[in-house]
Motif scaffolding. Structure first.
Motif, PDB file in Angstrom:
ATOM      1  N   GLY A  10      35.748  51.680 -15.106  1.00  0.00           N
ATOM      2  CA  GLY A  10      34.667  51.770 -14.135  1.00  0.00           C
ATOM      3  C   GLY A  10      33.409  52.431 -14.665  1.00  0.00           C
ATOM      4  N   ARG A  31      36.982  47.610 -13.860  1.00  0.00           N
ATOM      5  CA  ARG A  31      37.711  48.493 -12.951  1.00  0.00           C
ATOM      6  C   ARG A  31      39.217  48.417 -13.226  1.00  0.00           C
ATOM      7  NH1 ARG A  31      34.763  51.918 -10.372  1.00  0.00           N
ATOM      8  NH2 ARG A  31      32.761  51.130  -9.710  1.00  0.00           N
ATOM      9  N   GLN A  33      41.895  47.537 -11.786  1.00  0.00           N
ATOM     10  CA  GLN A  33      42.367  46.767 -10.640  1.00  0.00           C
ATOM     11  C   GLN A  33      42.935  45.448 -11.145  1.00  0.00           C
ATOM     12  OE1 GLN A  33      39.094  45.985  -8.088  1.00  0.00           O
ATOM     13  NE2 GLN A  33      40.333  45.232  -6.418  1.00  0.00           N
TER      14      GLN A  33
END
Length: 73
Positions: A10, A31, A33
């Motif tokens: 990030g 990120r 994710q």
């Protein structure tokens, strides 16, 4: 080659960022994710070391900031 890394997902851009204790710090723009940060790390290291993506493996720390990465030449 085995790299002990501290990964910061990030970040504003992907880059090496010095040391974090005994580890090399890497900032990633991706990120953490759905595995996007791990994919970005593999892409970044493969490009930096001039090896195919398949030669870069995260051997420990898939869900952690502390990672061990193996790069086969």
């Amino acid at each position: 080659m085995i790299l002990e890394l501290h990964v910061q997902p990030g970040a504003s851009r992907t880059e090496f960022a010095g040391r974090h204790g005994e580890r090399i710090k890497v900032r990633l723009a991706a990120r953490a994710q759905d595995g996007k940060a791990n994919d970005a790390l593999i892409d970044f290291l493969a490009q930096h070391y001039g090896v195919p993506r398949r030669n870069v493996r995260i051997t420990s720390g898939l869900k952690s900031r502390q990672k061990r990465v193996v790069i086969d030449a």
